[in-house]
Design a protein around this motif. Sequence first.
Motif, PDB file in Angstrom:
ATOM      1  N   ILE A  54       4.077  76.195  35.800  1.00 62.83           N
ATOM      2  CA  ILE A  54       4.802  75.033  36.319  1.00 62.83           C
ATOM      3  C   ILE A  54       4.763  74.984  37.843  1.00 62.83           C
ATOM      4  CG2 ILE A  54       6.399  74.846  34.362  1.00 62.83           C
ATOM      5  CD1 ILE A  54       8.547  76.201  36.138  1.00 62.83           C
TER       6      ILE A  54
ATOM      7  N   VAL B  64       7.464  73.638  40.830  1.00 60.73           N
ATOM      8  CA  VAL B  64       8.836  73.217  41.081  1.00 60.73           C
ATOM      9  C   VAL B  64       8.910  72.631  42.481  1.00 60.73           C
ATOM     10  CG1 VAL B  64      11.222  74.028  41.362  1.00 60.73           C
ATOM     11  CG2 VAL B  64       9.793  74.972  39.550  1.00 60.73           C
TER      12      VAL B  64
ATOM     13  N   THR C 270       9.524  80.912  32.212  1.00 57.75           N
ATOM     14  CA  THR C 270       9.365  79.488  32.512  1.00 57.75           C
ATOM     15  C   THR C 270      10.436  78.667  31.806  1.00 57.75           C
ATOM     16  OG1 THR C 270       7.004  79.723  32.937  1.00 57.75           O
ATOM     17  CG2 THR C 270       7.777  77.529  32.337  1.00 57.75           C
ATOM     18  N   ASP C 271      10.743  78.994  30.572  1.00 56.07           N
ATOM     19  CA  ASP C 271      11.778  78.253  29.828  1.00 56.07           C
ATOM     20  C   ASP C 271      13.142  78.362  30.497  1.00 56.07           C
ATOM     21  OD1 ASP C 271      10.019  77.295  27.922  1.00 56.07           O
ATOM     22  OD2 ASP C 271      10.435  78.917  26.497  1.00 56.07           O
TER      23      ASP C 271
ATOM     24  N   ILE D  30      13.068  76.135  33.655  1.00 53.32           N
ATOM     25  CA  ILE D  30      13.128  74.716  33.296  1.00 53.32           C
ATOM     26  C   ILE D  30      14.534  74.334  32.852  1.00 53.32           C
ATOM     27  CG2 ILE D  30      12.359  73.019  31.580  1.00 53.32           C
ATOM     28  CD1 ILE D  30       9.575  74.391  31.769  1.00 53.32           C
ATOM     29  N   ASN D  31      15.154  75.154  32.028  1.00 53.64           N
ATOM     30  CA  ASN D  31      16.524  74.866  31.578  1.00 53.64           C
ATOM     31  C   ASN D  31      17.487  74.786  32.751  1.00 53.64           C
ATOM     32  OD1 ASN D  31      15.835  74.692  28.870  1.00 53.64           O
ATOM     33  ND2 ASN D  31      16.216  76.861  28.488  1.00 53.64           N
TER      34      ASN D  31
ATOM     35  N   LYS E 253      16.943  71.520  34.782  1.00 51.94           N
ATOM     36  CA  LYS E 253      17.512  70.365  34.073  1.00 51.94           C
ATOM     37  C   LYS E 253      19.018  70.230  34.292  1.00 51.94           C
ATOM     38  CE  LYS E 253      14.026  70.015  30.465  1.00 51.94           C
ATOM     39  NZ  LYS E 253      13.736  70.142  29.024  1.00 51.94           N
TER      40      LYS E 253
ATOM     41  N   PHE F 277      10.471  69.653  38.157  1.00 49.47           N
ATOM     42  CA  PHE F 277       9.323  70.466  37.780  1.00 49.47           C
ATOM     43  C   PHE F 277       8.313  69.604  37.044  1.00 49.47           C
ATOM     44  CE2 PHE F 277      11.373  70.320  33.729  1.00 49.47           C
ATOM     45  CZ  PHE F 277      10.362  70.477  32.803  1.00 49.47           C
ATOM     46  N   HIS F 278       7.098  70.094  37.012  1.00 51.14           N
ATOM     47  CA  HIS F 278       6.080  69.546  36.123  1.00 51.14           C
ATOM     48  C   HIS F 278       5.191  70.691  35.670  1.00 51.14           C
ATOM     49  CE1 HIS F 278       3.797  69.259  39.963  1.00 51.14           C
ATOM     50  NE2 HIS F 278       2.787  69.602  39.197  1.00 51.14           N
ATOM     51  N   TYR F 279       4.607  70.498  34.496  1.00 45.17           N
ATOM     52  CA  TYR F 279       3.680  71.498  33.972  1.00 45.17           C
ATOM     53  C   TYR F 279       2.355  71.379  34.698  1.00 45.17           C
ATOM     54  CZ  TYR F 279       6.902  72.378  30.128  1.00 45.17           C
ATOM     55  OH  TYR F 279       7.994  72.732  29.387  1.00 45.17           O
TER      56      TYR F 279
END
Length: 76
Positions: free
Chosen positions: A13, A15, A51-52, A55-56, A59, A68-70
């Motif tokens: 990702i 950020v 990564t999870d 991302i959490n 959010k 973020f983006h993948y």
Amino acid sequence: MKTKPNVFSNSEITVTYSPCQCINAERCAKELSNVFRHSVIPWIDLDAASTDEIINQIKKCPSGALEFHYNKRMAM
């Protein structure tokens, strides 16, 4: 004064952090302090959690200053 977003990447990702948009709720640093660090530069360490998890946490950002983006994966 306009500032540029800060950009941080790992293999999965990217950020971005927009300091002018941040309301300093400090939620990121309080809830995932091994990634979002106050006194270390660079202050975002994407290798310090999964990564999870990152991302959490992003959010949960109340101002949207963290996004973020993948990253695109290259076909082999």
